[in-house]
Write a protein that holds these residues in place. Structure first.
Motif, short mmCIF file in Angstrom:
data_model
loop_
_atom_site.label_atom_id
_atom_site.label_comp_id
_atom_site.label_asym_id
_atom_site.label_seq_id
_atom_site.Cartn_x
_atom_site.Cartn_y
_atom_site.Cartn_z
N TYR B 637 45.02 54.96 36.56
CA TYR B 637 44.78 54.31 37.75
C TYR B 637 43.27 54.04 37.95
O TYR B 637 42.36 54.87 37.15
CB TYR B 637 45.22 54.84 39.04
N CYS B 638 42.56 53.36 38.95
CA CYS B 638 41.14 53.25 38.78
C CYS B 638 40.70 53.78 40.13
O CYS B 638 41.24 53.45 41.16
CB CYS B 638 40.89 51.84 38.87
N LEU B 639 39.61 54.58 40.19
CA LEU B 639 39.31 55.34 41.30
C LEU B 639 38.09 54.61 41.62
O LEU B 639 36.95 54.50 40.76
CB LEU B 639 38.86 56.77 41.15
N PHE B 640 37.80 54.20 42.94
CA PHE B 640 36.72 53.47 43.41
C PHE B 640 35.67 54.48 43.95
O PHE B 640 36.00 55.00 45.07
CB PHE B 640 37.09 52.26 44.73
N VAL B 641 34.54 54.56 43.54
CA VAL B 641 33.51 55.46 43.96
C VAL B 641 32.36 54.64 44.14
O VAL B 641 31.92 53.43 43.93
CB VAL B 641 33.10 56.61 43.21
N ASP B 642 31.33 55.30 45.04
CA ASP B 642 29.96 54.57 45.16
C ASP B 642 29.30 54.36 43.98
O ASP B 642 28.77 53.52 43.64
CB ASP B 642 29.21 55.16 46.44
N GLU B 643 28.99 55.57 43.40
CA GLU B 643 27.88 55.43 42.29
C GLU B 643 28.30 56.49 41.09
O GLU B 643 28.95 57.55 41.68
CB GLU B 643 26.25 55.84 42.83
N LEU B 644 27.65 56.24 40.07
CA LEU B 644 27.81 57.13 38.96
C LEU B 644 26.54 57.91 38.93
O LEU B 644 25.54 57.11 38.78
CB LEU B 644 27.86 56.30 37.55
N LEU B 645 26.72 59.08 38.67
CA LEU B 645 25.40 59.79 38.83
C LEU B 645 25.10 60.39 37.50
O LEU B 645 24.11 60.76 37.13
CB LEU B 645 25.28 60.94 39.49
N GLY B 646 25.78 60.37 36.31
CA GLY B 646 25.57 60.70 35.09
C GLY B 646 26.86 61.61 34.65
O GLY B 646 27.25 62.44 35.36
N GLU B 647 26.62 61.88 33.20
CA GLU B 647 27.32 63.13 32.92
C GLU B 647 26.71 64.54 32.77
O GLU B 647 25.68 64.62 32.67
CB GLU B 647 27.85 62.58 31.44
N GLN B 648 27.47 65.59 32.76
CA GLN B 648 26.66 66.75 32.84
C GLN B 648 28.04 67.90 32.55
O GLN B 648 29.05 67.74 32.93
CB GLN B 648 26.48 67.01 34.53
N GLN B 649 27.26 68.80 31.90
CA GLN B 649 28.09 69.99 31.78
C GLN B 649 28.15 70.78 33.00
O GLN B 649 27.10 71.39 33.48
CB GLN B 649 27.39 70.79 30.62
N ILE B 650 29.19 71.38 33.54
CA ILE B 650 29.12 71.96 34.81
C ILE B 650 29.86 73.28 34.69
O ILE B 650 30.73 73.53 33.55
CB ILE B 650 29.90 71.33 35.78
N VAL B 651 29.66 74.31 35.30
CA VAL B 651 30.52 75.54 35.35
C VAL B 651 31.20 75.57 36.66
O VAL B 651 31.09 75.41 37.52
CB VAL B 651 29.34 76.59 35.63
N VAL B 652 32.37 75.68 36.16
CA VAL B 652 33.76 75.37 37.06
C VAL B 652 33.73 76.94 37.99
O VAL B 652 33.79 78.13 37.51
CB VAL B 652 35.01 75.27 36.36
N LYS B 653 33.68 76.43 39.32
CA LYS B 653 33.83 77.71 40.34
C LYS B 653 35.08 77.60 41.12
O LYS B 653 35.42 76.48 41.32
CB LYS B 653 32.52 77.75 41.12
N PRO B 654 35.86 78.41 41.04
CA PRO B 654 37.16 78.49 42.10
C PRO B 654 36.53 78.23 43.59
O PRO B 654 35.65 78.64 44.00
CB PRO B 654 37.71 79.75 42.08
N LEU B 655 37.37 77.62 44.16
CA LEU B 655 37.24 77.36 45.66
C LEU B 655 37.46 78.80 46.45
O LEU B 655 38.44 79.38 46.05
CB LEU B 655 37.99 76.09 46.38
N PRO B 656 37.01 78.79 47.49
CA PRO B 656 37.17 80.16 48.35
C PRO B 656 38.74 80.13 48.67
O PRO B 656 39.53 78.94 48.80
CB PRO B 656 36.43 79.89 49.76
N ALA B 657 39.27 81.32 48.80
CA ALA B 657 40.63 81.43 48.89
C ALA B 657 41.03 80.80 50.29
O ALA B 657 42.24 80.11 50.31
CB ALA B 657 41.06 82.94 48.91
N TYR B 658 40.14 80.73 51.05
CA TYR B 658 40.49 80.24 52.54
C TYR B 658 40.84 78.66 52.48
O TYR B 658 41.76 78.15 53.06
CB TYR B 658 39.51 80.48 53.62
N ILE B 659 39.93 77.91 51.65
CA ILE B 659 39.98 76.73 51.58
C ILE B 659 41.29 76.41 50.82
O ILE B 659 41.98 75.37 50.98
CB ILE B 659 38.69 76.10 50.53
#
Lengths: 158, 698
Positions: B637-659
């Motif tokens: 499918y196609c996701l509509f977003v405002d802007e592309l900011l660029g490609e990046q290597q990111i470090v994945v962090k888990p969300l807090p358990a409460y969230i």
């Protein structure tokens, strides 16, 4: 929470054996003000206080979860005490970072007042007909006013 | 338990596991050559000696006893060279040691899990003892080997399972007592699969222990006393024996009748046929060692000295610190306080720092990377064992064993790969060699296990050249199971995907139509846990290929940063097909005002991230923003977003358990990551973003 309180008392006993009778009965609370009411949070649980921090909006969660913040690499949820208690939100807020069950959460309050020592015996239960579900007790402050003891466990799970 | 004791135990487990792996390697190489070189004998002797010593120290007596007996056995072989073991006894010798290795593995696993060790080691000890006797008598008597081997075969069926079993219910007097392969593990699930298989033959039966599906504690009962199935009448029982015969991992079975005692034990699994290619290649038993294993051993030893073992949690800690450094570094160098200043020296140093932190990140990542070879090597054993048991000659070809993957991922994919290889052996390869010859294939089946890198992913392929999947049969079965609709058209890919659905098939029975759906849904789930996907391709009659696509590491990924209002999202690069600028005219509306767009001759729904996540602000005009065409799992499918900011290597962090307790994962928010400026970006799991995939996303 009671365990932590006891741990404080024990360490106090060790330091100051004569005063145990008095010391063992008091707990330190940090007072946060939200919509004109004073809420006391067990000082043992408070990790730090942040002002001026960017909150990242979090979709798909209840409104009172304002989002998440990044504190030195640690991601924490932000709970707005006003919204949680069904009051209108306010813009400039202070974040109290609290440790609950070894998870750091941050609570949005209007301002932080000071620390108080409250004798245990002075804490009275809430009237049963009260609708304040997050408050586990209340007491009068020496300089006037009333302190509501905020139960952080209920804040998470209530 | 003190931490000192724990670390000794850790050392013991690590050491013993390493030794067992080494032993497995030696055994497989030796079996190929059908003899032990003097070096291998020495090595096995040494390994057993060490295992014996350390097990005795840890007071694992059963392990010690068996290691001791094997040590004795190899002492004899060492003294008198491998010649002392007559050719005819060798398959038995290999089988026995493999069995012992499996036993060790099983026990070590129990130690790791804190389970009590099994005490019934008599059968293995007896086997070793009788083998020692035979070797010794063979050495003295010369030609006694053949006879002794025959005797051993006769004694092979398992010792009586204690008292004759009583039926649980008098109405079901005809039973089958089934024993699963020793140390096969998860006996209760195997029993459950067996029961499922039986349902095709007969509906009315009861089992003992009951409730095998949910109660894993029944495993031990089944392992010790066997698994009992009771039927109402004899015919049903006899026809069900067919199913038991073909079920996986069944070591032996025998019909048992209540009251009237007539233990007509049928012969257990067919006599182990020696692997033909090994037999053909069997060299005359010379005392001189084979060059190949000899050359290998010193190299392996040398390699060992330069390795140290580190606790995984320390590496995790290192990774966490390094990723903090990387983020802090970019917070410093791109600090808003520096804006507008000309700082030549600072800029130069910052650039150097950047390079160093990048290096640091790469190195600390590579520490967690281990080659998949150890996982792949294990499959050698499975193929060997199954090919013997099913009497289907097969070889395993390994490609790209050196491919490195994050340690946690290697652990996560080991079981799925094993499952698929087993499936290929069990159901993929033709039952009889004649079928293969008739189809013009090499009589020896081939399973190719390959691994290769593609950028941020590792692709692991398990390919067999067997029968392939009969899509019509699969579709029929899917319809029968209520997974497919009879009057709907399905593509080949969709049909194959039915095999991975829960409930498609959990049985091990092999009928013409059952195909091979044995727990493929479990495989899919396990692979998904490490962030990977499974795809099946097959050509009927030619074979089947299972492809696992797995991210190199779960901690770091390539993502596309996009913004919607003030909120930042990270879309995994591997789910993006392309990004598109569209005009109002490109948008097609369905009657419910749902938006679609046509791309490459297909229509795709357009989802607005703003609406999906109820974000305030953000662009409404489709021409101002950008569409990101994504594909994940079944969805495109196609996701509509405002802007592309660029490609990046990111470090994945888990969300807090409460969230997470608000189930944000179901809405497609799988984690978050901290960007260079300290702001947080939410990582989207594109398969779950699509509202069709979740309940109540809108």
């Amino acid at each position: 929470m009671s365990e932590k309180t006891m741990a404080v008392n024990e360490s106090l006993e060790a330091v100051n054996p004569e005063n145990t009778a008095i010391e063992a009965q008091t707990t330190k609370y940090m007072i946060g003000i939200s919509d004109g009411l004073r809420y006391g949070i067990d000082a043992e649980q408070v990790e730090t206080i942040l002002t001026d921090h960017t909150i990242t909006h979090m979709p798909c969660v209840p409104e009172y979860v304002r989002g998440i913040v990044n504190l030195r690499g640690q991601i924490m949820p932000v709970i707005d005490l006003r919204l949680r208690l069904g009051k209108p939100p306010k813009d400039d807020c202070i974040i109290m970072v609290v440790n609950v069950e070894s998870e750091a959460i941050s609570i949005l309050v209007d301002s932080v007042e000071k620390m108080v020592d409250v004798p245990k015996s002075a804490i009275l239960p809430m009237p049963t007909q009260s609708h304040q579900k997050l408050v586990s007790g209340m007491c009068s402050l020496p300089e006037g006013g009333t302190l509501l003891i905020l139960d952080c466990d209920l804040l998470l799970h209530g | 338990m003190g931490s000192g004791n724990d670390s000794i135990l850790d050392m013991y487990l690590y050491e013993t596991n390493t030794l067992l792996e080494q032993l497995d390697g030696i055994l497989l190489a030796s079996e190929q050559a059908d003899t032990f070189s003097q070096d291998s004998v020495n090595e096995i002797f040494r390994i057993m000696h060490t295992v014996k010593g350390s097990s005795a120290m840890m007071e694992f007596n059963s392990l010690m006893t068996i290691a001791h007996r094997i040590e004795d056995l190899f002492f004899i072989i060492r003294e008198k060279t491998i010649d002392v073991v007559p050719e005819s006894l060798r398959p038995e010798l290999f089988d026995m040691i493999f069995q012992a290795v499996d036993f060790f593995r099983g026990e070590i696993e129990k130690v790791e899990n804190g389970d009590p060790l099994s005490t019934s080691i008599d059968s293995i000890v007896d086997k070793i003892n009788s083998l020692i006797d035979k070797i010794q008598s063979g050495a003295n008597g010369g030609a006694g080997g053949e006879q002794a081997a025959a005797k051993e075969d006769a004694a092979a069926p398992e010792p009586e399972a204690g008292p004759s079993p009583e039926p649980v219910n008098k109405e079901y007097p005809f039973g089958i007592l089934v024993f699963f392969d020793e140390g096969s593990g998860m006996e209760n699930l195997r029993a459950f699969m067996l029961l499922n298989g039986l349902r095709d033959y007969c509906q009315d039966f009861i089992s003992f222990p009951e409730n095998v599906e949910n109660d894993s504690s029944t495993s031990d009962i089944i392992a010790d006393q066997g698994f009992l199935v009771w039927f109402k009448n004899k015919d049903e029982r006899d026809s069900s024996i067919e199913a038991v015969k073909t079920a996986g991992s069944v070591r032996s079975y025998q019909p048992v009748d209540a009251k009237q005692e007539q233990p007509k034990a049928e012969p257990a699994a067919p006599a182990p046929a020696p692997a033909p290619q090994a037999a053909a290649a069997a060299p005359a038993p010379q005392t001189s060692a084979e060059p190949a294993p000899q050359a290998k051993a010193p190299a392996a030893q040398h390699q060992k000295e330069s390795l140290i073992s580190v606790n995984l949690s320390k590496l995790d800690q290192l990774m966490a610190v390094v990723s903090e450094i990387v983020i802090t570094e970019s917070m410093v160098t791109s600090s808003p306080d520096l804006k507008g200043l000309r700082l030549d020296n600072f800029t130069k140093s910052a650039r150097d720092l950047r390079k160093l932190t990048d290096d640091l990140q790469d190195v600390s990542m590579s520490l967690r990377m281990v080659p998949v070879s150890s996982t792949f090597q294990k499959m050698n054993r499975i193929v060997r064992d199954m090919s013997k048991k099913l009497n289907r000659p097969a070889r395993l070809v390994l490609v790209g064993e050196d491919t490195e993957v994050d340690k946690t991922i290697v652990d996560g994919i080991s079981d799925p790969i094993m499952h698929i290889v087993r499936n290929s052996m069990d159901h993929g390869l033709e039952e009889h060699q004649s079928e293969r010859i008739a189809a013009g294939k090499d009589p020896v089946g081939e399973i190719v296990l390959s691994a290769r890198h593609t950028g941020s992913e590792v692709i692991i392929e398990i390919k067999d050249d067997g029968r392939g999947a009969d899509s019509q049969a699969i579709l029929n079965k899917a319809i029968r199971q209520g997974l497919a609709y009879p009057d709907q058209e399905y593509s080949q890919k969709e049909i194959l995907n039915f095999m991975m659905m829960p409930g498609f098939s959990t049985n091990t029975e092999v009928t013409e139509y059952s195909g091979r759906g044995v727990g493929l849904d479990v495989v899919k789930k396990n692979v998904a846990e490490v962030g990977g996907t499974v795809t099946l391709t097959s050509e009927f009659g030619k074979g089947m290929t299972t492809t696992l696509k797995i991210p190199l590491t779960m901690a770091i990924m390539d993502g596309m940063e996009v913004s919607v209002g003030d909120t930042l999202f990270t879309i995994p690069i591997n789910s993006i097909i392309s990004s598109l600028k569209v005009t109002e005219a490109d948008i097609i509306y369905d009657p419910a005002r749902g938006e679609m767009t046509k791309q490459r001759d297909n229509y795709y729904p357009v989802l607005r991230a703003k609406d999906l996540f109820q974000i305030e602000g953000g662009r409404d005009n489709i021409e101002e923003g950008i569409l990101i065409w994504v594909e994940s799992g079944e969805q495109s499918y196609c996701l509509f977003v405002d802007e592309l900011l660029g490609e990046q290597q990111i470090v994945v962090k888990p969300l807090p358990a409460y969230i997470n307790s608000f189930n944000v994962k179901n809405y497609g928010i799988s984690g978050c990551s901290i960007l260079g400026d300290g702001s947080i970006s939410l990582i989207l799991d594109m398969a779950n973003v699509y509202p069709g995939n979740t309940q109540g996303a809108y």
